[in-house]
Design a protein around this motif. Structure first.
Motif, PDB file in Angstrom:
ATOM      1  N   GLU A   1      40.708  31.141  37.087  1.00  0.00           N
ATOM      2  CA  GLU A   1      41.661  30.043  36.938  1.00  0.00           C
ATOM      3  C   GLU A   1      43.071  30.456  37.319  1.00  0.00           C
ATOM      4  O   GLU A   1      43.810  29.678  37.918  1.00  0.00           O
ATOM      5  CB  GLU A   1      41.653  29.514  35.502  1.00  0.00           C
ATOM      6  CG  GLU A   1      40.434  28.694  35.174  1.00  0.00           C
ATOM      7  CD  GLU A   1      40.499  28.063  33.793  1.00  0.00           C
ATOM      8  OE1 GLU A   1      41.511  28.230  33.086  1.00  0.00           O
ATOM      9  OE2 GLU A   1      39.538  27.381  33.421  1.00  0.00           O
ATOM     10  N   LYS A   2      43.448  31.671  36.963  1.00  0.00           N
ATOM     11  CA  LYS A   2      44.794  32.158  37.263  1.00  0.00           C
ATOM     12  C   LYS A   2      44.939  32.612  38.706  1.00  0.00           C
ATOM     13  O   LYS A   2      46.044  32.820  39.181  1.00  0.00           O
ATOM     14  CB  LYS A   2      45.150  33.321  36.338  1.00  0.00           C
ATOM     15  CG  LYS A   2      45.325  32.920  34.897  1.00  0.00           C
ATOM     16  CD  LYS A   2      45.647  34.133  34.056  1.00  0.00           C
ATOM     17  CE  LYS A   2      45.762  33.756  32.592  1.00  0.00           C
ATOM     18  NZ  LYS A   2      46.017  34.930  31.753  1.00  0.00           N
ATOM     19  N   GLY A   3      43.811  32.778  39.394  1.00  0.00           N
ATOM     20  CA  GLY A   3      43.866  33.265  40.768  1.00  0.00           C
ATOM     21  C   GLY A   3      43.931  34.777  40.861  1.00  0.00           C
ATOM     22  O   GLY A   3      44.167  35.332  41.930  1.00  0.00           O
ATOM     23  N   THR A   4      43.724  35.467  39.734  1.00  0.00           N
ATOM     24  CA  THR A   4      43.724  36.928  39.736  1.00  0.00           C
ATOM     25  C   THR A   4      42.532  37.449  40.522  1.00  0.00           C
ATOM     26  O   THR A   4      42.650  38.415  41.270  1.00  0.00           O
ATOM     27  CB  THR A   4      43.667  37.466  38.288  1.00  0.00           C
ATOM     28  OG1 THR A   4      44.740  36.895  37.549  1.00  0.00           O
ATOM     29  CG2 THR A   4      43.764  38.972  38.252  1.00  0.00           C
ATOM     30  N   ASN A   5      41.375  36.824  40.335  1.00  0.00           N
ATOM     31  CA  ASN A   5      40.158  37.187  41.065  1.00  0.00           C
ATOM     32  C   ASN A   5      39.726  36.020  41.942  1.00  0.00           C
ATOM     33  O   ASN A   5      39.879  34.862  41.562  1.00  0.00           O
ATOM     34  CB  ASN A   5      39.025  37.523  40.096  1.00  0.00           C
ATOM     35  CG  ASN A   5      39.227  38.842  39.390  1.00  0.00           C
ATOM     36  OD1 ASN A   5      40.217  39.538  39.585  1.00  0.00           O
ATOM     37  ND2 ASN A   5      38.274  39.194  38.550  1.00  0.00           N
TER      38      ASN A   5
END
Length: 119
Positions: free
Chosen positions: A25-29
């Motif tokens: 969701e955060k775009g980290t992965n």
């Protein structure tokens, strides 16, 4: 949240942790195509649901996308500056540093707004 499913429940359905869902969701992965397809299956939405309002695509009727209110985001992300900024931003691995970049941009935007109102 829009579909009333917790991150934990979604993670359980996919066989992964809720922390992994948070990273998606955060775009980290990044999310691979097969994982995206599984997420769509669990949420009972078409894969195209995740691409509504994306550049070059038309939102499907009945989708959960906000029609016009998010169009400025799509316009920005389609611009040369938006693409460059996005590419550079996602390469920052340190979450605290990403937060500082966001704070910096907000501060700059706020100061520009103030200077515009003084003119």
């Amino acid at each position: 949240m829009m579909l009333g499913m917790s991150q934990e429940k979604l993670g359980e359905s996919l066989g992964i942790t809720f922390q992994q869902i948070q990273k998606y969701e955060k775009g980290t992965n990044r999310i691979g195509a097969s994982r995206l397809q599984n997420i769509a299956r669990v949420l009972s939405v078409p894969v195209s649901f995740f691409f509504e309002d994306a550049p070059g695509g038309e939102p499907e009727a009945g989708g959960m996308a906000e029609q016009q209110s998010a169009s400025y985001v799509v316009d920005f992300l389609s611009s040369s500056e938006g693409i460059q900024l996005n590419k550079a931003f996602v390469t920052i691995k340190d979450a605290k540093l990403r937060r500082k970049v966001i704070d910096l941009v907000r501060a700059i935007a706020g100061s520009e707004d103030e200077s515009d109102s003084l003119s």
